[in-house]
Design a protein around this motif. Structure first.
Motif, PDB file in Angstrom:
ATOM      1  N   LEU A  37       0.820  -1.211   0.000  1.00 41.37           N
ATOM      2  CA  LEU A  37       0.000   0.000   0.000  1.00 41.37           C
ATOM      3  C   LEU A  37       0.857   1.266   0.000  1.00 41.37           C
ATOM      4  O   LEU A  37       1.818   1.369   0.775  1.00 41.37           O
ATOM      5  CB  LEU A  37      -0.905   0.021   1.238  1.00 41.37           C
ATOM      6  CG  LEU A  37      -1.896  -1.135   1.377  1.00 41.37           C
ATOM      7  CD1 LEU A  37      -2.681  -0.997   2.680  1.00 41.37           C
ATOM      8  CD2 LEU A  37      -2.848  -1.194   0.185  1.00 41.37           C
ATOM      9  N   SER A  57      -2.692   6.035   2.012  1.00 37.74           N
ATOM     10  CA  SER A  57      -3.568   6.867   1.189  1.00 37.74           C
ATOM     11  C   SER A  57      -4.224   6.070   0.071  1.00 37.74           C
ATOM     12  O   SER A  57      -3.724   5.028  -0.366  1.00 37.74           O
ATOM     13  CB  SER A  57      -2.770   8.024   0.598  1.00 37.74           C
ATOM     14  OG  SER A  57      -1.680   7.525  -0.167  1.00 37.74           O
ATOM     15  N   VAL A  58      -5.352   6.586  -0.398  1.00 38.85           N
ATOM     16  CA  VAL A  58      -6.044   6.010  -1.555  1.00 38.85           C
ATOM     17  C   VAL A  58      -5.951   6.998  -2.711  1.00 38.85           C
ATOM     18  O   VAL A  58      -5.712   8.195  -2.491  1.00 38.85           O
ATOM     19  CB  VAL A  58      -7.515   5.683  -1.224  1.00 38.85           C
ATOM     20  CG1 VAL A  58      -7.594   4.629  -0.130  1.00 38.85           C
ATOM     21  CG2 VAL A  58      -8.282   6.938  -0.811  1.00 38.85           C
ATOM     22  N   GLN A  60      -8.169   8.274  -4.828  1.00 29.95           N
ATOM     23  CA  GLN A  60      -9.196   9.297  -4.979  1.00 29.95           C
ATOM     24  C   GLN A  60      -9.075  10.336  -3.867  1.00 29.95           C
ATOM     25  O   GLN A  60      -9.077   9.979  -2.691  1.00 29.95           O
ATOM     26  CB  GLN A  60     -10.594   8.670  -4.928  1.00 29.95           C
ATOM     27  CG  GLN A  60     -10.837   7.619  -6.002  1.00 29.95           C
ATOM     28  CD  GLN A  60     -10.481   6.208  -5.538  1.00 29.95           C
ATOM     29  OE1 GLN A  60      -9.653   6.030  -4.648  1.00 29.95           O
ATOM     30  NE2 GLN A  60     -11.113   5.222  -6.140  1.00 29.95           N
ATOM     31  N   ARG A  63     -11.495  11.209   0.148  1.00 31.73           N
ATOM     32  CA  ARG A  63     -12.161  10.061   0.762  1.00 31.73           C
ATOM     33  C   ARG A  63     -12.091  10.182   2.285  1.00 31.73           C
ATOM     34  O   ARG A  63     -11.281  10.941   2.824  1.00 31.73           O
ATOM     35  CB  ARG A  63     -11.504   8.750   0.315  1.00 31.73           C
ATOM     36  CG  ARG A  63     -11.508   8.521  -1.180  1.00 31.73           C
ATOM     37  CD  ARG A  63     -12.908   8.312  -1.702  1.00 31.73           C
ATOM     38  NE  ARG A  63     -13.450   7.027  -1.258  1.00 31.73           N
ATOM     39  CZ  ARG A  63     -14.741   6.667  -1.395  1.00 31.73           C
ATOM     40  NH1 ARG A  63     -15.606   7.511  -1.926  1.00 31.73           N
ATOM     41  NH2 ARG A  63     -15.143   5.489  -0.994  1.00 31.73           N
ATOM     42  N   ALA A  90      -8.054   0.629   2.647  1.00 29.32           N
ATOM     43  CA  ALA A  90      -7.264   1.437   1.719  1.00 29.32           C
ATOM     44  C   ALA A  90      -6.782   0.671   0.497  1.00 29.32           C
ATOM     45  O   ALA A  90      -6.273   1.278  -0.445  1.00 29.32           O
ATOM     46  CB  ALA A  90      -6.060   2.044   2.447  1.00 29.32           C
ATOM     47  N   SER A  91      -6.926  -0.640   0.469  1.00 29.78           N
ATOM     48  CA  SER A  91      -6.407  -1.433  -0.637  1.00 29.78           C
ATOM     49  C   SER A  91      -7.331  -1.371  -1.857  1.00 29.78           C
ATOM     50  O   SER A  91      -8.514  -1.034  -1.754  1.00 29.78           O
ATOM     51  CB  SER A  91      -6.239  -2.894  -0.210  1.00 29.78           C
ATOM     52  OG  SER A  91      -7.497  -3.474   0.063  1.00 29.78           O
ATOM     53  N   GLU A  92      -6.774  -1.717  -3.005  1.00 34.66           N
ATOM     54  CA  GLU A  92      -7.591  -1.784  -4.224  1.00 34.66           C
ATOM     55  C   GLU A  92      -8.687  -2.824  -4.082  1.00 34.66           C
ATOM     56  O   GLU A  92      -9.827  -2.607  -4.515  1.00 34.66           O
ATOM     57  CB  GLU A  92      -6.700  -2.109  -5.425  1.00 34.66           C
ATOM     58  CG  GLU A  92      -7.456  -2.150  -6.744  1.00 34.66           C
ATOM     59  CD  GLU A  92      -6.552  -2.430  -7.936  1.00 34.66           C
ATOM     60  OE1 GLU A  92      -7.056  -2.411  -9.078  1.00 34.66           O
ATOM     61  OE2 GLU A  92      -5.341  -2.667  -7.719  1.00 34.66           O
ATOM     62  N   HIS A  96     -10.643   0.919  -2.295  1.00 32.79           N
ATOM     63  CA  HIS A  96     -10.098   2.213  -1.861  1.00 32.79           C
ATOM     64  C   HIS A  96     -11.160   3.010  -1.099  1.00 32.79           C
ATOM     65  O   HIS A  96     -11.410   4.181  -1.353  1.00 32.79           O
ATOM     66  CB  HIS A  96      -9.607   3.033  -3.058  1.00 32.79           C
ATOM     67  CG  HIS A  96      -8.457   2.406  -3.768  1.00 32.79           C
ATOM     68  ND1 HIS A  96      -8.318   2.447  -5.138  1.00 32.79           N
ATOM     69  CD2 HIS A  96      -7.373   1.718  -3.314  1.00 32.79           C
ATOM     70  CE1 HIS A  96      -7.200   1.814  -5.496  1.00 32.79           C
ATOM     71  NE2 HIS A  96      -6.614   1.370  -4.396  1.00 32.79           N
ATOM     72  N   ASN A  99      -8.860   6.377   3.386  1.00 32.90           N
ATOM     73  CA  ASN A  99      -7.495   6.503   3.859  1.00 32.90           C
ATOM     74  C   ASN A  99      -7.426   5.949   5.276  1.00 32.90           C
ATOM     75  O   ASN A  99      -8.424   5.969   6.016  1.00 32.90           O
ATOM     76  CB  ASN A  99      -7.077   7.968   3.880  1.00 32.90           C
ATOM     77  CG  ASN A  99      -7.241   8.644   2.543  1.00 32.90           C
ATOM     78  OD1 ASN A  99      -6.382   8.541   1.665  1.00 32.90           O
ATOM     79  ND2 ASN A  99      -8.358   9.346   2.355  1.00 32.90           N
TER      80      ASN A  99
END
Length: 295
Positions: A37, A57-58, A60, A63, A90-92, A96, A99
């Motif tokens: 991540l 962090s993500v 987008q 968030r 926070a993972s795909e 996402h 955060n």
């Protein structure tokens, strides 16, 4: 209870003989989370060497931000042991969703409980001030914590943020998830744990969310409380009494018992992103976010 009975109820490493396996699994999961991540490590929110946090962090912007506060009876553990908490949000694979910040704080016996609680509130204020720069929405901050971290979540939920920082919104914290939390510190002050914490009775009382609840600013923050089915009676009682008091005081509260879980493996679901809709602790946190109108 006398001291011997309290010691038995709160000695969780004795209650879970395989706890070292849980700690080792957390470390493996956390190492994998940090490798997978995007994150910024060791951001300082205060002057003490342990007043640092890791921010996952993500992609987008804007968030929500979920802040994870670790346990260890205010005397042990480190944020690096709990990076896995970011995987479920926070993972795909988790879409996402949010955060995640995982914080450290000064530990006893080097500091007292008042300093620990103040550092936790300072971390949340720092995150509110810096959320936009980090890519998160400062108006959508949530906290979740385990054991001693659950206590610190409840402490933050009752904070008078405007008294701490006049520019801060009173709803700086939009919701909290306390996992295996401790809400009345008077039994802690009377058992073996106090050998390191060194709380006197007034200190235990003023740092007990249960006792502070009548004096907290209103409206109360929506809360979710979770305890493992296999935890000791003391932890079930801590949750039950606080949930009833919180509801009676006008707060929204979800009280959850996680089937078949003890004090340590209750966290395992935070490290997994699968599940649609999310269940367990992840589901509880996402329901908090949805109920506050953020999703």
């Amino acid at each position: 209870m006398d001291r011997a009975a309290l010691d038995k109820q709160y000695n969780l490493r004795q209650a879970v003989p395989g706890h070292l396996d849980d700690f080792a699994r957390w470390r493996r999961m956390s190492d994998a989370a940090r490798a997978a991540l995007p994150h910024r490590a060791d951001l300082a929110y205060g002057g003490h060497p342990l007043e640092t946090l890791d921010f996952f962090s993500v992609p987008q912007p804007g968030r929500p931000l979920i802040v994870f506060i670790h346990g260890g009876y205010w005397q042990a553990m480190d944020k690096a042991d709990f990076s896995f908490a970011a995987m479920g949000f926070a993972s795909e694979a988790a879409g996402h969703l949010a955060n995640v910040a995982v914080i450290n704080y000064p530990l006893a016996p080097a500091v007292r409980m008042d300093r620990i609680a103040a550092a936790n509130r300072r971390a949340l204020l720092w995150l509110w001030r810096n959320a936009a720069e980090l890519g998160a929405d400062p108006g959508r901050i949530y906290a979740m914590g385990h054991s001693a971290g659950g206590h610190l979540v409840a402490d933050a939920a009752l904070a008078d943020w405007r008294a701490l920082a006049p520019a801060a919104p009173q709803n700086l914290l939009r919701g909290g998830l306390a996992i295996s939390g401790l809400f009345d510190l008077r039994p802690i002050q009377q058992c073996y744990l106090n050998d390191g914490l060194r709380m006197d009775q007034p200190e235990a009382e003023r740092n007990s969310p249960l006792l502070r609840l009548p004096f907290a600013p209103r409206p109360l923050v929506p809360m979710a409380l979770a305890v493992g089915e296999r935890e000791t009676d003391a932890f079930h009682e801590q949750q039950s009494v606080f949930a009833q008091a919180y509801h009676a005081a006008g707060g929204e509260v979800m009280a959850i018992t996680e089937p078949h879980r003890h004090h340590f493996d209750i966290l395992d679901g935070l490290g997994r992103a699968e599940g649609s809709p999310p269940d367990g602790l992840r589901g509880a946190m996402l329901r908090l976010i949805e109920q506050s109108g953020d999703e």
